[in-house]
Design an enzyme around this catalytic site. Structure first.
Site, PDB file in Angstrom:
ATOM      1  N   LYS A  85       0.859  -1.195   0.000  1.00  0.00           N
ATOM      2  CA  LYS A  85       0.000   0.000   0.000  1.00  0.00           C
ATOM      3  C   LYS A  85       0.887   1.235   0.000  1.00  0.00           C
ATOM      4  O   LYS A  85       1.754   1.386   0.877  1.00  0.00           O
ATOM      5  CB  LYS A  85      -0.849  -0.038   1.265  1.00  0.00           C
TER       6      LYS A  85
HETATM    7  C1  E4P Z   1      -8.280   1.081   4.150  1.00  0.00           C
HETATM    8  O1  E4P Z   1      -7.524   0.753   3.268  1.00  0.00           O
HETATM    9  C2  E4P Z   1      -8.204   2.404   4.800  1.00  0.00           C
HETATM   10  O2  E4P Z   1      -6.973   2.590   5.377  1.00  0.00           O
HETATM   11  C3  E4P Z   1      -9.332   2.544   5.789  1.00  0.00           C
HETATM   12  O3  E4P Z   1     -10.526   2.077   5.186  1.00  0.00           O
HETATM   13  C4  E4P Z   1      -9.482   3.938   6.338  1.00  0.00           C
HETATM   14  O4  E4P Z   1     -10.675   3.999   7.096  1.00  0.00           O
HETATM   15  P1  E4P Z   1     -10.968   5.201   8.106  1.00  0.00           P
HETATM   16  O5  E4P Z   1     -11.190   6.453   7.303  1.00  0.00           O
HETATM   17  O6  E4P Z   1     -12.214   4.764   8.819  1.00  0.00           O
HETATM   18  O7  E4P Z   1      -9.779   5.315   8.995  1.00  0.00           O
END
Ligand code: E4P
Length: 217
Positions: free
Chosen positions: A83
């Site tokens: 990522k």
């Molecule tokens: C997933 O890849 C993201 O990091 C995550 O969904 C972020 O979610 P949040 O905005 O609830 O922290």
């Protein structure tokens, strides 16, 4: 629509995986903090449970360091998706890491233009953050629709991974918008099973069953 679980909680992942609800997992530095575990150790454990893509996020800010971190994370297991953030350096790292043959999830996407760049850089997944856009009174789901249209217009293979999902309604809307994947916390996936009329109907059936005086077992 594929379901990814947005957590580094191994027990929660295992429970949903046993039900066939897990096509992959997403983690981020905040979720690693919440788990209280070492990133390499917990990610390896998750990869041992789930056969689909498991996203592990780099933390460097420059492309070269992101690439080095990405290669280290990708060495954990063959199903790691590295990522990287949607910055110019993140796009450079995306290009190199996909060239290495790794899956790359480009994260922190908040606009259709950003998603277009990620597709051009060869991203495996693009992660538009629905909930964080809704938090500032913008329409996260509209972004999913815009990206779907653009990707379909040009036949980009990058998968739309709806992220920052906060409710069961977000899951339904992401599916209606044509997201390829939605990643959600375990509680949101479980909440999709709830309906007040299911509870009410069950209450009535149980009351009537008690009146029959019968038993099945
Ligand atoms: C997933 O890849 C993201 O990091 C995550 O969904 C972020 O979610 P949040 O905005 O609830 O922290």
């Amino acid at each position: 629509m594929k379901f990814f679980v947005d957590t580094a909680d191994v027990a929660a992942i295992a429970e949903l995986n046993d039900l066939g609800m897990v096509d992959g997992v997403t983690t981020n530095p905040s979720l690693i903090l919440k788990s209280g575990r070492d990133i390499l150790e917990v990610t390896r454990e998750i990869c041992g449970i789930v056969s689909g893509p498991v996203s592990a996020e780099v933390v460097a800010m420059d492309a070269q360091s992101m690439i080095a971190e990405g290669r280290k994370l990708a060495a954990i297991a063959p199903n790691i998706a590295v990522k990287v953030p949607l910055t110019w350096d993140g796009l450079k790292a995306c290009k190199v890491l996909t060239g290495d043959g790794f899956m790359v999830n480009v994260t922190l996407c908040f606009s259709a233009n950003q998603a277009l760049l990620a597709a051009k850089a060869g991203a495996t997944f693009i992660s538009p953050f629905i909930g964080r856009l809704d938090d500032i009174n913008l329409d996260g789901m509209e972004l999913i629709g815009d990206i779907r249209t653009i990707y379909d217009n040009y036949d980009f293979r990058t998968q739309i991974l709806a992220a920052s999902i906060r409710s069961a309604n977000h899951m339904k809307d992401a599916a209606l918008m044509g997201a390829d994947v939605a990643t959600a916390p375990p509680a949101v996936i479980k909440a999709m099973a709830n309906h007040v009329l299911t509870d009410k109907g069950l209450e009535q059936f149980n009351a009537d069953w008690a009146k029959t005086g019968q038993k099945i077992l």
